[in-house]
Design a protein around this motif. Structure first.
Motif, PDB file in Angstrom:
ATOM      1  N   LYS A 184      25.630  16.038 -24.519  1.00 38.23           N
ATOM      2  CA  LYS A 184      25.788  15.539 -25.897  1.00 38.23           C
ATOM      3  C   LYS A 184      26.591  14.287 -25.824  1.00 38.23           C
ATOM      4  N   VAL A 185      27.873  14.654 -25.420  1.00 39.15           N
ATOM      5  CA  VAL A 185      28.882  13.527 -25.357  1.00 39.15           C
ATOM      6  C   VAL A 185      28.490  12.361 -24.457  1.00 39.15           C
ATOM      7  N   ASN A 186      27.762  12.404 -23.492  1.00 39.38           N
ATOM      8  CA  ASN A 186      27.290  11.441 -22.517  1.00 39.38           C
ATOM      9  C   ASN A 186      26.236  10.631 -23.188  1.00 39.38           C
ATOM     10  N   TYR A 187      25.350  11.442 -23.894  1.00 38.34           N
ATOM     11  CA  TYR A 187      24.242  10.930 -24.677  1.00 38.34           C
ATOM     12  C   TYR A 187      24.624   9.739 -25.608  1.00 38.34           C
ATOM     13  N   GLN A 188      25.633  10.451 -26.426  1.00 41.11           N
ATOM     14  CA  GLN A 188      26.189   9.628 -27.361  1.00 41.11           C
ATOM     15  C   GLN A 188      26.810   8.192 -27.077  1.00 41.11           C
ATOM     16  N   ILE A 189      27.373   8.138 -25.756  1.00 49.13           N
ATOM     17  CA  ILE A 189      27.899   6.722 -25.506  1.00 49.13           C
ATOM     18  C   ILE A 189      27.184   5.954 -24.456  1.00 49.13           C
ATOM     19  N   GLN A 190      25.957   6.529 -23.916  1.00 52.61           N
ATOM     20  CA  GLN A 190      25.280   5.940 -22.676  1.00 52.61           C
ATOM     21  C   GLN A 190      24.069   5.250 -23.501  1.00 52.61           C
ATOM     22  N   ASN A 191      24.252   4.019 -24.028  1.00 48.94           N
ATOM     23  CA  ASN A 191      23.193   3.356 -24.747  1.00 48.94           C
ATOM     24  C   ASN A 191      21.944   3.121 -24.108  1.00 48.94           C
ATOM     25  N   LYS A 192      22.011   2.893 -22.685  1.00 51.11           N
ATOM     26  CA  LYS A 192      20.813   2.666 -21.877  1.00 51.11           C
ATOM     27  C   LYS A 192      19.804   3.539 -21.752  1.00 51.11           C
ATOM     28  N   LYS A 230      17.503   6.776 -22.780  1.00 53.74           N
ATOM     29  CA  LYS A 230      16.412   6.864 -23.821  1.00 53.74           C
ATOM     30  C   LYS A 230      16.488   8.310 -24.251  1.00 53.74           C
ATOM     31  N   ASN A 231      16.465   9.375 -23.448  1.00 56.89           N
ATOM     32  CA  ASN A 231      16.569  10.615 -23.821  1.00 56.89           C
ATOM     33  C   ASN A 231      17.383  11.607 -23.097  1.00 56.89           C
ATOM     34  N   GLU A 232      17.501  13.084 -23.444  1.00 57.01           N
ATOM     35  CA  GLU A 232      18.090  13.899 -22.570  1.00 57.01           C
ATOM     36  C   GLU A 232      18.021  13.995 -21.070  1.00 57.01           C
ATOM     37  N   PHE A 233      16.734  13.999 -20.859  1.00 56.91           N
ATOM     38  CA  PHE A 233      16.402  14.032 -19.422  1.00 56.91           C
ATOM     39  C   PHE A 233      17.053  13.017 -18.421  1.00 56.91           C
ATOM     40  N   GLU A 234      16.974  11.652 -19.199  1.00 57.30           N
ATOM     41  CA  GLU A 234      17.663  10.633 -18.516  1.00 57.30           C
ATOM     42  C   GLU A 234      19.058  10.806 -18.373  1.00 57.30           C
ATOM     43  N   VAL A 235      19.579  11.426 -19.211  1.00 56.42           N
ATOM     44  CA  VAL A 235      21.080  11.427 -19.505  1.00 56.42           C
ATOM     45  C   VAL A 235      21.632  12.751 -18.365  1.00 56.42           C
ATOM     46  N   ILE A 236      20.701  13.758 -18.153  1.00 52.30           N
ATOM     47  CA  ILE A 236      20.939  14.947 -17.037  1.00 52.30           C
ATOM     48  C   ILE A 236      20.831  14.251 -15.901  1.00 52.30           C
ATOM     49  N   LYS A 237      19.853  13.362 -15.470  1.00 54.17           N
ATOM     50  CA  LYS A 237      19.697  12.615 -14.113  1.00 54.17           C
ATOM     51  C   LYS A 237      20.980  11.803 -13.963  1.00 54.17           C
ATOM     52  N   HIS A 238      21.472  11.108 -15.171  1.00 56.47           N
ATOM     53  CA  HIS A 238      22.733  10.027 -15.013  1.00 56.47           C
ATOM     54  C   HIS A 238      23.835  10.952 -14.526  1.00 56.47           C
ATOM     55  N   ILE A 239      23.868  11.964 -15.043  1.00 55.30           N
ATOM     56  CA  ILE A 239      25.286  12.818 -15.021  1.00 55.30           C
ATOM     57  C   ILE A 239      25.047  13.566 -13.505  1.00 55.30           C
ATOM     58  N   HIS A 240      24.029  13.843 -13.123  1.00 53.15           N
ATOM     59  CA  HIS A 240      23.772  14.737 -11.770  1.00 53.15           C
ATOM     60  C   HIS A 240      23.992  13.567 -10.706  1.00 53.15           C
ATOM     61  N   ALA A 241      23.681  12.246 -10.966  1.00 53.45           N
ATOM     62  CA  ALA A 241      23.637  11.376  -9.898  1.00 53.45           C
ATOM     63  C   ALA A 241      25.170  10.898  -9.906  1.00 53.45           C
ATOM     64  N   ARG A 272      19.652   5.401 -36.707  1.00 54.58           N
ATOM     65  CA  ARG A 272      19.440   6.743 -35.813  1.00 54.58           C
ATOM     66  C   ARG A 272      20.455   6.938 -34.697  1.00 54.58           C
ATOM     67  N   GLY A 273      21.148   5.824 -34.478  1.00 53.38           N
ATOM     68  CA  GLY A 273      22.497   5.900 -33.476  1.00 53.38           C
ATOM     69  C   GLY A 273      23.319   6.983 -33.926  1.00 53.38           C
ATOM     70  N   PHE A 274      23.407   7.374 -35.337  1.00 52.24           N
ATOM     71  CA  PHE A 274      24.567   8.458 -35.860  1.00 52.24           C
ATOM     72  C   PHE A 274      23.974   9.701 -35.555  1.00 52.24           C
ATOM     73  N   TYR A 275      22.707   9.738 -35.127  1.00 51.06           N
ATOM     74  CA  TYR A 275      21.938  11.167 -34.961  1.00 51.06           C
ATOM     75  C   TYR A 275      21.842  11.291 -33.487  1.00 51.06           C
ATOM     76  N   VAL A 276      22.103  10.298 -32.437  1.00 55.74           N
ATOM     77  CA  VAL A 276      21.809  10.543 -31.199  1.00 55.74           C
ATOM     78  C   VAL A 276      22.120  11.729 -30.535  1.00 55.74           C
TER      79      VAL A 276
END
Length: 312
Positions: free
Chosen positions: A47-55, A57-68, A278-282
């Motif tokens: 949740k926290v990383n999704y809120q600040i990673q503006n590039k 687009k969705n939870e799956f991309e955030v998961i891959k980003h954190i994992h990498a 919608r940024g306030f509901y990311v």
């Protein structure tokens, strides 16, 4: 939790002295935190990383980003010990306040708690929000800093180096939106919890002295969680923006980002500029999952405590 027997040892212990209700509530809450956190923390990190990673687009991309970026699965558990300390500390006082403050206010105003639950819970909401925001903001600051850091081995050193000269200002960064969030969150949560439980009791003819159980309590948890999340998400996103990692690499050296960037006004402008309203509901889907875990444990635990302390 099973429905309580009128002569159960825990009920007799609680009824024996008002302070015993606080003791049972505190111990139960801390146990709940220890059990829930291994599931909750990776979702918090997401949740926290999704809120600040503006590039992303969705939870799956955030998961891959954190994992990498964070070395695999362990990346989802950065800041775990800070979060564990925070959760146990919160539970140690939160549940005693939730169970005892409404009864304290009822006694203060010379009324019976069971007859004025909504009003007593509103007073409890504001009291708890002020206490919690003051006690927990430094833990939140450290936790979000670690969750959003980029450097690994020096994260704690970076944090303590950063707060050396302006500890109060740095540790309480994000306090304003956090206290607003807590006021809204606890007011909505406690009122929704009481409202949905009241409706379920009326619908299924469950008397006040009996505990709501099973799928009926699950419905209360889900509805309470959904109602609360929609109300607090904007404050949560602003708080995270202010508390994120703000140490950068420049010319091979770690330097602190310009602190003038980290104001509530700039946070609102920054979030809106990147994603609009919608940024306030990311991260709302992740937030519902996190909140549902918390809400489920809290709703069940409060129902059990209320059942044990009925008539106190």
């Amino acid at each position: 939790m099973a429905e309580a027997d009128d002569n159960s040892p825990i009920r007799r212990f609680i009824q024996n002295h008002p302070l015993n209700l606080a003791i049972i509530s505190s111990l139960s809450g801390m146990l709940k935190s220890i059990i829930a956190l291994p599931i909750q923390h990776p979702l918090d990190t997401l949740k926290v990383n999704y809120q600040i990673q503006n590039k992303l687009k969705n939870e799956f991309e955030v998961i891959k980003h954190i994992h990498a970026e964070r070395g695999g699965v362990k990346g989802f558990y950065y800041g775990y010990m800070a979060n564990q300390s925070k959760q146990i500390f919160k539970a140690s006082y939160r549940y005693p306040l939730l169970s005892c403050l409404p009864r304290f206010y009822a006694g203060l105003f010379g009324s019976k708690y069971e007859d004025h639950k909504y009003a007593m819970r509103i007073l409890t909401s504001f009291s708890l929000a002020i206490i919690e925001a003051t006690l927990i903001t430094p833990f939140e600051r450290l936790q979000v800093f670690l969750m959003t850091s980029k450097f690994g081995d020096s994260n704690y050193r970076d944090f303590f180096d950063m707060i050396k000269t302006k500890a109060r200002k740095e540790l309480f960064k994000g306090y304003s939106p956090y206290i607003l969030k807590q006021c809204v969150s606890w007011t909505i949560f406690l009122q929704a919890d009481q409202f949905y439980k009241y409706r379920i009791r009326n619908l299924f003819k469950i008397p006040d002295e009996k505990m709501i159980t099973g799928w009926k309590l699950g419905i209360c948890s889900l509805l309470t969680s959904f109602t609360t999340v929609l109300s607090v998400m904007p404050f949560d996103n602003i708080k995270t923006y202010l508390q994120k990692h703000n140490i950068e690499l420049k010319d091979g050296s770690r330097v602190k980002t310009n602190e003038n960037q980290f104001t509530v006004r700039n946070a609102i402008k920054g979030i809106y500029a990147k994603r609009g309203i919608r940024g306030f509901y990311v991260g709302w889907r992740v937030r519902i999952c996190v909140n549902f875990i918390n809400s489920s444990f809290t709703v069940v635990l409060l129902e059990w405590i209320e059942n044990q302390a009925h008539g106190l």
